[in-house]
Design an enzyme around this catalytic site. Structure first.
Site, short mmCIF file in Angstrom:
data_model
loop_
_atom_site.label_atom_id
_atom_site.label_comp_id
_atom_site.label_asym_id
_atom_site.label_seq_id
_atom_site.Cartn_x
_atom_site.Cartn_y
_atom_site.Cartn_z
N CYS A 44 0.82 -1.21 0.00
CA CYS A 44 0.00 0.00 0.00
C CYS A 44 0.87 1.27 0.00
CB CYS A 44 -0.92 0.01 1.21
SG CYS A 44 -1.86 -1.52 1.36
N THR A 275 -11.82 -24.24 1.76
CA THR A 275 -12.17 -24.42 0.35
C THR A 275 -12.99 -25.71 0.21
OG1 THR A 275 -10.25 -25.80 -0.11
CG2 THR A 275 -9.93 -23.41 -0.31
N GLY A 284 -7.73 -13.84 1.31
CA GLY A 284 -7.18 -12.68 0.61
C GLY A 284 -7.82 -12.41 -0.74
P1 FAD Z 1 -0.69 -10.37 -1.43
O1 FAD Z 1 -0.51 -9.49 -0.26
O2 FAD Z 1 -0.55 -9.76 -2.77
O3 FAD Z 1 0.31 -11.57 -1.27
C1 FAD Z 1 0.35 -12.62 -2.21
C2 FAD Z 1 1.76 -13.13 -2.30
O4 FAD Z 1 1.70 -14.46 -2.80
C3 FAD Z 1 2.60 -12.37 -3.28
O5 FAD Z 1 3.74 -11.82 -2.66
C4 FAD Z 1 2.99 -13.39 -4.35
O6 FAD Z 1 4.30 -13.23 -4.81
C5 FAD Z 1 2.83 -14.68 -3.60
N1 FAD Z 1 2.56 -15.83 -4.47
C6 FAD Z 1 1.61 -15.90 -5.44
N2 FAD Z 1 1.64 -17.13 -6.03
C7 FAD Z 1 2.60 -17.84 -5.41
C8 FAD Z 1 3.12 -19.16 -5.59
N3 FAD Z 1 2.62 -19.99 -6.50
N4 FAD Z 1 4.12 -19.56 -4.80
C9 FAD Z 1 4.64 -18.73 -3.86
N5 FAD Z 1 4.21 -17.49 -3.67
C10 FAD Z 1 3.20 -17.03 -4.43
N6 FAD Z 1 -5.29 -2.44 0.12
C11 FAD Z 1 -5.85 -1.67 1.08
O7 FAD Z 1 -6.70 -2.15 1.82
N7 FAD Z 1 -5.48 -0.36 1.22
C12 FAD Z 1 -4.54 0.21 0.44
O8 FAD Z 1 -4.22 1.38 0.61
C13 FAD Z 1 -3.94 -0.57 -0.57
N8 FAD Z 1 -3.01 -0.04 -1.40
C14 FAD Z 1 -2.41 -0.83 -2.32
C15 FAD Z 1 -1.42 -0.27 -3.13
C16 FAD Z 1 -0.78 -1.06 -4.07
C17 FAD Z 1 0.24 -0.45 -4.94
C18 FAD Z 1 -1.12 -2.44 -4.17
C19 FAD Z 1 -0.40 -3.30 -5.15
C20 FAD Z 1 -2.10 -3.00 -3.38
C21 FAD Z 1 -2.75 -2.21 -2.46
N9 FAD Z 1 -3.77 -2.71 -1.65
C22 FAD Z 1 -4.35 -1.93 -0.69
C23 FAD Z 1 -4.27 -4.08 -1.83
C24 FAD Z 1 -3.68 -5.02 -0.81
O9 FAD Z 1 -2.31 -4.86 -0.80
C25 FAD Z 1 -4.08 -6.43 -1.17
O10 FAD Z 1 -5.47 -6.54 -1.19
C26 FAD Z 1 -3.52 -7.42 -0.18
O11 FAD Z 1 -2.14 -7.36 -0.15
C27 FAD Z 1 -3.97 -8.84 -0.57
O12 FAD Z 1 -3.40 -9.76 0.28
P2 FAD Z 1 -3.10 -11.26 -0.21
O13 FAD Z 1 -2.44 -11.95 0.90
O14 FAD Z 1 -4.32 -11.83 -0.78
O15 FAD Z 1 -2.10 -11.07 -1.41
#
Ligand code: FAD
Length: 828
Positions: A44, A275, A284
């Site tokens: 973020c 799931t 997420g």
């Molecule tokens: P992520 O945090 O994206 O983590 C997923 C991780 O899994 C990644 O690092 C990826 O490399 C890894 N991965 C994927 N596939 C594999 C695999 N096969 N093997 C190993 N590793 C793998 N949300 C807010 O609420 N407020 C904000 O202000 C905000 N600002 C944002 C700004 C930016 C620039 C971005 C990019 C996102 C922002 N978000 C914000 C969104 C928020 O960051 C995401 O919704 C959140 O991080 C999702 O969490 P997650 O765990 O689902 O995925």
């Protein structure tokens, strides 16, 4: 208790699940796979690192693999990509991206949190070297090093979602000329159009070229510059392009292993985050969740839900029962000078779900100060609240403002979690002291407003319903002060300020529906109560008042953006030729005042100045740039320069329309012409009737009307009775030969020695056409300016004492200056 838990993904959901799991179970074996080099980084914060607001790259790394190992005893494997899930054998196939080694790891339980990835649409030229997406640290490094190694002047962001807007703001901060291209008619999909218009105004007033309703057709890269061709045919050159057009769920692993997913690739989970496989959980961005307000299904890529779901999955894996209660989509973002925040459903979403305004839901706008107006630094929070038509349950809220915006949305989000209604908002007891709030907090105000609407205390009308009103059935009354109309007004409205309303009730027809509006709705509500208690049965209050109306009406193509001087070369020359440090100028500090406060102060000040004099105004209201520009256009003054210093908005004005500089470059502001002016030359009854009917019609539409009576037209204004004034022989002769007053006028045709005239008066009476005398009175009441030409009076020997009261005496210059502001000048 599960012995071995594997986690895929090491950022928001994954890292949160890992830490919670360890806190729950000291003995479990926990391995977290992350294909990237970093875990638990602050995605973020990435746009702000590019803009230089966050200075240290290290601050983005919230937790290192080493920290996680030490504190949580978690085996963190960065640069390890999970290639497949072997559900039968409960194993993962993993590739070490550094060594190329592929290995297997078994699990008792598996938590998936692989997140989502930015979409990269298949547009020709999309792989050009100056086109980037932003999602993680390597993306950010790539953009940062490109910016540092090249000379960037122009940047374009494709996509007006929150990441796109954050990037646009940060690139703008770096001093680049920024464009935003957005396919929809608005930025920030989480809010409705009229609320997004507030952002559009501010984005453009920060000098950003905002292109709505347009998409990219192709990119053509050459020598460091990409020419972007839009669907409209327009072209934009950019040294740097950020693609931010949405995300897709990283659900390939789940799909390949046969887990249930939806059409968008969202993994289906139950409320424990499990799931379709009882040993696999998912959290997420990658999961489909329940939408909290209406119980439907949704996918919301936000950090808050990802973190909470990670924690819930970890609890369940550890044998502690926990359930996820749905996602409201509560969000906040900084967009240039504004904070935009929302929760729940917006109207667009409700319409998509088949819900109908007035049948299923209602909504209201409020524009209240974040804290007591008398305490310095208050600013307006623009809010829209949507609630159930039957029980007042809150369905969603949106807010745009400077300070205290997310606090209000968070309060309402909390109320919604517990089934809160509009009535509950009225009851809430919220913290108050002048620097922080008001005794009636904006949240309470929304409650009061909603209550008044639901309980039928106030009949309402929305901005989009104004279009269908006809003059026969409706009168639109602007109850603001006259000067406020210089900021604009609702089409076809007349102006009676709320303080004058009681004395002007006779101007309003009780058989018609009276639509009242002021700046925000508060004065109009007072006016509503006055009218209702004076026997007006049909009274409606325009919700959101002129503020919402003008937000909707804002046209970005005519936005007076800062730096818009680049658009006009002559203006640029003028601006450059002014020695700003040394010019003599009056100053005005309007900081802390909300619209229309600064404009009213400017109005008062400029009245005391002479044409050609400069005035510098400081304000803290971010809407001031747009307001002052349109005010200048309406009032015929010249906006020379706008400048933003920290939180201050500074403008330099010159009184008058024309600006002449030392090198004689002339700059002309476009004065918005809506007035009507008339030369009434004829003294014949039919022509006099026509001129007053037109004048009254225009005045009823809210136009300023000037009638300039000259030569024979002066007879219309003569008093009926003879007035004893001193005249010479010729003047006496003239006076005797000319008709004395409106009742003595003849018809221009078919007068027939007075017979035609008598017939005309009879028909007018039968058909209820007002007499000329009544029309003259109406015109005076409607504020029509009647000017008697002093030169003609002199020639014809007519004295002031002979003319009716309430008229002005002036020369041709007065007529000409009113004609300059008019879009129609008639000679009758
Ligand atoms: P992520 O945090 O994206 O983590 C997923 C991780 O899994 C990644 O690092 C990826 O490399 C890894 N991965 C994927 N596939 C594999 C695999 N096969 N093997 C190993 N590793 C793998 N949300 C807010 O609420 N407020 C904000 O202000 C905000 N600002 C944002 C700004 C930016 C620039 C971005 C990019 C996102 C922002 N978000 C914000 C969104 C928020 O960051 C995401 O919704 C959140 O991080 C999702 O969490 P997650 O765990 O689902 O995925």
């Amino acid at each position: 208790m599960s012995n071995k838990v594997l986690i895929v993904g090491g950022v928001a959901g994954g890292a949160s699940a890992a830490a919670r799991l360890r806190r729950n179970d000291e003995n479990a074996e926990i391995i977290m796979f992350e294909k990237g080099e970093y875990i638990s980084f602050a995605n973020c914060g990435l746009p702000y690192f590019i803009g230089g607001v966050i200075e240290e790259r290290e601050s983005l790394l919230v937790e290192t693999p080493e920290d996680m190992r030490k504190r949580f005893k978690i085996d963190v494997r960065v640069n390890n990509e999970v290639l497949l899930i072997d559900r039968e054998n409960k194993e993962l196939e993993v590739k070490n991206l550094k060594t190329g080694e592929i290995y297997r790891e078994n699990y008792d339980k598996l938590i998936l949190s692989p997140g989502s990835s930015p979409l990269k649409p298949k547009i020709p030229g999309v792989d050009s070297p100056n086109i980037f997406t932003i999602w993680n640290i390597p993306d950010t490094d790539a953009i940062k090093s490109y910016i540092e190694s090249k000379e960037i002047k122009k940047a374009t962001v494709v996509g007006g979602g929150f990441i796109g807007l954050e990037m646009a703001e940060n690139l703008n901060k770096l001093g680049y000329e920024v464009s935003i291209i957005e396919l929809a008619d608005q930025v920030m999909d989480s809010i409705d159009y009229e609320m997004a218009q507030i952002l559009h105004k501010n984005i453009t007033s920060n000098g950003v070229n905002l292109k709505l309703n347009d998409g990219v057709k192709e990119f053509n890269y050459k020598d460091g510059v990409t020419e972007i061709t839009l669907n409209s045919g327009d072209k934009i050159d950019a040294d740097l392009i950020i693609l931010s057009v949405g995300v897709k769920a990283n659900s390939k692993l789940a799909e390949d292993s046969g887990l249930d997913i939806n059409q968008r690739g969202g993994i289906l989970v139950d409320n424990t985050m499990k799931t379709s496989d009882q040993d696999i959980y998912a959290v997420g961005d990658v999961v489909e969740v329940e939408e909290f307000v209406n119980g439907g299904k949704t996918m919301v890529p936000l950090a808050g839900p990802a973190n909470k779901q990670g924690r819930i999955a970890a609890n369940n894996v550890a044998g502690i029962e926990d359930t996820y209660k749905g996602t409201q989509g509560t969000s906040v973002a900084k967009v240039f000078d504004f904070t935009v925040s929302s929760t729940g459903l917006n109207e667009k979403k409700l319409k998509k779900l088949g819900e109908k305004y007035k049948e299923n839901y209602l909504f209201a706008y409020a524009h209240n100060n974040n804290h007591a107006g008398y305490y310095p630094g208050s600013s307006k929070i623009n809010m829209k609240i949507i609630f159930d038509k039957y029980d007042g349950r809150i369905l969603g809220v949106q807010a745009v403002g400077i300070d205290g915006v997310e606090k209000r949305v968070d309060v309402i989000a909390t109320a919604m979690r517990y089934g809160g209604t509009i009535y509950d908002l009225a009851d809430l007891e919220l913290a108050y002291a002048p620097p922080y709030g008001s005794a009636k907090d904006p949240v309470n105000m929304l409650g009061f407003l909603g209550e008044n609407i639901l309980d039928g205390k106030m009949d309402i009308i929305q901005w989009f319903e104004l279009e269908n009103l006809n003059d026969e059935e409706y009168t639109i009354v602007d109850v603001r002060e006259e000067e406020e109309r210089d900021l604009g007004f609702v089409k076809n409205s007349i102006n009676i300020s709320v303080d004058d309303l009681r004395n002007n009730l006779n101007k309003l027809d009780k058989n018609k529906t009276i639509v009242l509006y002021c700046a925000t709705g508060v004065r109009a509500y007072v006016a509503t109560r006055i009218l209702i208690q004076n026997g007006f049965a049909k009274v409606k209050n325009l919700l959101g008042g002129f503020t919402t109306y003008s937000d909707v009406e804002f046209d970005i193509s005519s936005s007076p953006i800062v730096g818009r001087s680049q658009k006009s070369e002559s203006k640029k020359e003028v601006v450059e030729s002014i020695d700003f440090d040394n010019i003599e100028k009056a100053t005005l500090n309007c900081s802390g005042l909300q619209c229309p406060g600064p404009i009213m102060k400017v109005y008062q000040k400029i009245k005391t100045m002479n044409d050609g004099e400069y005035l510098e105004v400081k304000a803290s209201d971010p809407g001031f740039f747009a307001d002052i520009a349109s005010w200048c256009q309406r009032t015929g003054n010249t906006l020379i320069k706008t400048e933003k210093k920290n939180k201050e908005f500074i403008v330099l004005l010159k009184k008058g329309v024309e600006v002449e500089t030392e090198d004689n470059v002339k700059m002309q502001n476009i004065v918005e012409k809506t007035d009507k002016s008339m030369v009434v030359f004829s003294g014949e009854l039919d022509k006099a009737l026509a001129s007053f009917i037109i004048a009254n019609g225009a005045a009823a539409m809210g136009r300023k009307v000037t009638m300039f009576f000259t030569f024979w037209g002066l007879n219309i204004l003569r008093k009926d009775e003879k007035v004893n004034v001193k005249k010479n022989f010729m003047e006496k002769m003239f006076g005797a030969m000319m008709p004395r007053g409106s009742k003595k006028l003849k018809l221009s045709k078919m007068n027939m020695g007075g017979m035609g005239l008598a017939m005309m008066k009879k028909i007018m009476k039968e058909k209820n056409v007002d007499s000329l005398e009544t029309l003259i009175k109406q015109a005076q009441n409607n504020g029509v300016r009647m000017v008697a030409c002093t030169m003609s009076m002199d020639v014809m020997g007519i004295k002031e004492e002979e003319l009716i009261d309430g008229i002005e005496y002036a020369g041709v210059a007065t007529f000409l200056s009113s004609a300059e502001k008019s879009d129609a000048s008639l000679f009758i």
